[in-house]
Design a protein around this motif. Structure first.
Motif, PDB file in Angstrom:
ATOM      1  N   ILE A 119       0.839  -1.012  -0.190  1.00  0.00           N
ATOM      2  CA  ILE A 119      -0.030   0.051   0.047  1.00  0.00           C
ATOM      3  C   ILE A 119       1.003   1.105   0.049  1.00  0.00           C
ATOM      4  O   ILE A 119       1.859   1.335   1.006  1.00  0.00           O
ATOM      5  N   LEU A 156      -3.455   5.450   0.859  1.00  0.00           N
ATOM      6  CA  LEU A 156      -5.072   5.087   1.359  1.00  0.00           C
ATOM      7  C   LEU A 156      -5.917   6.357   1.407  1.00  0.00           C
ATOM      8  O   LEU A 156      -5.596   6.988   2.509  1.00  0.00           O
ATOM      9  N   ALA A 186      -7.344   2.150  -2.102  1.00  0.00           N
ATOM     10  CA  ALA A 186      -5.800   1.932  -1.710  1.00  0.00           C
ATOM     11  C   ALA A 186      -5.104   2.057  -2.917  1.00  0.00           C
ATOM     12  O   ALA A 186      -5.575   1.371  -3.993  1.00  0.00           O
ATOM     13  N   ALA A 243      -3.582  -3.201   5.565  1.00  0.00           N
ATOM     14  CA  ALA A 243      -4.747  -2.145   5.638  1.00  0.00           C
ATOM     15  C   ALA A 243      -4.684  -1.466   7.176  1.00  0.00           C
ATOM     16  O   ALA A 243      -4.480  -0.356   7.482  1.00  0.00           O
ATOM     17  N   TYR A 290      -5.493   7.856   7.166  1.00  0.00           N
ATOM     18  CA  TYR A 290      -5.747   8.237   5.743  1.00  0.00           C
ATOM     19  C   TYR A 290      -4.730   9.250   4.970  1.00  0.00           C
ATOM     20  O   TYR A 290      -4.427  10.248   5.738  1.00  0.00           O
TER      21      TYR A 290
END
Length: 79
Positions: free
Chosen positions: A8, A11, A42, A66, A75
């Protein structure tokens, strides 16, 4: 908890959430298996490129990568 092969890189929380329609489907579960709204995107680093991965709230809590990303970074679109 499930983990992922891809990393990731961001996000992004959607506000408001988007219903699954057209191209907007839950990438993690697929439209047939998931009727929940898309709550985040994502961005994943795959072997060749950064790809968007549209996800529902369940994925955010089920996926260990996540959860770890959110715990460390939060975030990316929230200050």
């Amino acid at each position: 908890m499930a983990s992922m092969k891809s990393t990731i890189v961001s996000l992004i929380r959607l506000d408001p959430a988007k219903p699954q329609e057209g191209d907007w489907i839950c990438t993690a579960h697929g439209r047939a298996a998931c009727g929940r709204d898309i709550v985040a995107v994502a961005e994943l680093q795959t072997k060749d490129a950064v790809q968007p991965y549209r996800v529902c709230e369940a994925w955010l809590s089920e996926n260990s990568d996540a959860a770890a990303y959110l715990a460390e970074h939060g975030y990316d679109n929230r200050l």
